[in-house]
Design an enzyme around this catalytic site. Structure first.
Site, short mmCIF file in Angstrom:
data_model
loop_
_atom_site.label_atom_id
_atom_site.label_comp_id
_atom_site.label_asym_id
_atom_site.label_seq_id
_atom_site.Cartn_x
_atom_site.Cartn_y
_atom_site.Cartn_z
N ASP A 21 0.83 -1.20 0.00
CA ASP A 21 0.00 0.00 0.00
C ASP A 21 0.86 1.26 0.00
O ASP A 21 1.41 1.66 1.03
CB ASP A 21 -0.91 -0.01 1.23
CG ASP A 21 -1.97 1.08 1.19
OD1 ASP A 21 -2.05 1.79 0.16
OD2 ASP A 21 -2.70 1.23 2.17
N ASP A 220 -2.11 4.71 -5.92
CA ASP A 220 -2.29 3.92 -4.69
C ASP A 220 -2.39 2.44 -5.03
O ASP A 220 -3.42 1.98 -5.52
CB ASP A 220 -3.55 4.41 -3.97
CG ASP A 220 -3.76 3.73 -2.63
OD1 ASP A 220 -2.89 2.95 -2.20
OD2 ASP A 220 -4.80 3.98 -2.00
#
Length: 430
Positions: A21, A220
């Site tokens: 992440d 992301d």
């Protein structure tokens, strides 16, 4: 659909398969006694602190992580030993989640490799740098096609994994997040424009930033979906040729937009392309070419099997979301088309067209400093960051670095987990 890596945590080591992440600042593991596990089995790589002799609490019950989808995790911070591949680092700060409030079940932990703020313990990239494992707080991400492994390379780049120019963009000072607004503290960029090139129609611009209306995006890896405002979303839907699932398929939301996978396979001649142009606070711009195939993922049942229509054709789901805001997420679906270099030291993101399905590797280390990337990157378009960059966590940590002969390896296949973590569904490995 998400991208994961295998690491071990603790002494003796406990295998954890963690989601990669770039939008979060710290590693987080699910505690083996988390409240979430009281209502359902938690055999997904949870961490049992009582089994680790090197576990040490550093901040009791003060971990609060809030995510863009309104999910949250609560717990504490601790330090322990982490092993990645053959590298072992001691005293790495990690979050341990006891209480979970998520829209979707937390199948695994999370490797947060975004910038640490002044309020966070040091993140993994900072820990690697301060331990001496890497020279610069920089890493590169190559997601590759869905049927192939990708790579996550700390402290360097792989020049065989991209083609054309590697363009550096200065990240923006964030006007949105609950952080300091006078410095760069996230991987935030402008979307300059998005152009759609239908195979059977004229080229058209579906999104464009102007002087009076700018669109922002955060690349992301921790989310799959590509967020677009209504006008652009409607154009994509029209071109994608999708239909709602309604109630035809078990385990598929009725609102999911589907198309047969063969119709959106990579490399088709009669397919729609998109050009995504990104910019920062400098003069550089970087354009990625996406295929329609990048915006689809296979639809699977809860046991991980592919879902097919009535005539046996496997189905794929469009992963584009309507988001009526100027702050948008560019998820891993759109990111697959690019090769990404995230530089925390200089507050920059560098982007190139990915050399998908590359069968060679040329990994080179990047030195610290503003010239590090230019020394080793092929066809590099550099830019100087003039804004102040938030320089990591103020927490003082002491690390020990070592290497071992036994490595933490790949998953046992492109569509499976090691038996120890046993996660249902189709996931991809880095």
């Amino acid at each position: 659909m998400a991208y994961y890596v295998n690491i071990t945590v603790g002494t003796p080591p406990q295998l954890q398969t963690v989601l990669v992440d770039t939008g979060s600042p710290i590693n987080i593991l699910l505690a083996s006694n988390a409240s979430f596990c009281e209502s359902q089995p938690c055999n997904h790589g949870t961490f049992d602190s009582s089994e680790s002799s090197t576990f040490e609490i550093i901040d009791h019950q003060n971990m609060i992580m809030n995510f863009a989808d309104t999910s949250s995790l609560y717990g504490d911070y601790f330090t322990d030993v982490i092993q990645m591949n053959n590298v072992v680092i001691s005293n790495v700060p990690i979050g341990r989640a006891h209480k979970v409030r998520l829209l979707f079940p937390p199948y695994t932990g999370m490797m947060g490799i975004g910038p640490s703020s002044l309020h966070d313990p040091p993140g993994l990239v900072e820990s690697l740098s301060k331990s001496g494992a890497i020279s610069s707080r920089l890493y590169s991400v190559y997601l590759n096609t869905l049927d192939q492994y990708g790579s996550l390379l700390f402290g360097g780049i792989d020049t065989d994994k991209y083609k054309g120019s590697l363009t550096t963009l200065n990240c923006l000072r964030s006007p949105f997040r609950q952080r300091r607004h006078d410095m760069v503290n996230d991987f935030l960029l402008y979307i300059q424009d998005i152009t759609m090139l239908p195979y059977d129609g004229p080229k058209q611009t579906i999104l464009q930033s102007t002087k009076d209306l700018s669109y922002y995006t955060l690349p992301d890896t921790g989310t799959t979906r590509w967020q677009l405002p209504s006008s652009a979303y409607d154009k994509v839907i029209e071109s994608a040729g999708v239909e709602p699932a309604l109630y035809q398929y078990k385990d598929v939301l009725p609102s999911a937009l589907l198309r047969t996978c063969s119709d959106v396979a990579r490399g088709l001649a009669n397919t729609t392309h998109f050009e995504l142009t990104l910019a920062g606070n400098g003069t550089n711009t970087a354009t990625l070419n996406l295929e329609l195939a990048d915006l689809f993922v296979p639809v699977t049942s809860e046991d991980g099997n592919a879902i097919s229509n009535s005539v046996g054709q496997t189905m794929c789901r469009l992963v584009v979301d309507k988001h009526n805001d100027r702050y948008l997420m560019t998820g891993n679906s759109a990111m697959r088309a690019g090769y990404w270099v995230f530089d925390l030291d200089n507050g920059q993101v560098s982007v190139a067209q990915a050399n998908l399905r590359a069968n060679t590797s040329n990994a080179v280390a990047v030195d610290a400093g503003t010239e590090g990337l230019s020394k080793v990157a092929l066809n590099h378009k550099a830019v100087i960051q003039h804004d102040l960059v938030e320089n990591g966590s103020p927490f003082s940590m002491t690390y020990n670095l070592s290497t071992v002969t036994n490595t933490v390896g790949y998953m046992t296949g492109a569509e499976s987990y090691p038996i120890a973590t046993s996660v249902n569904g189709v996931y991809r490995g880095l």
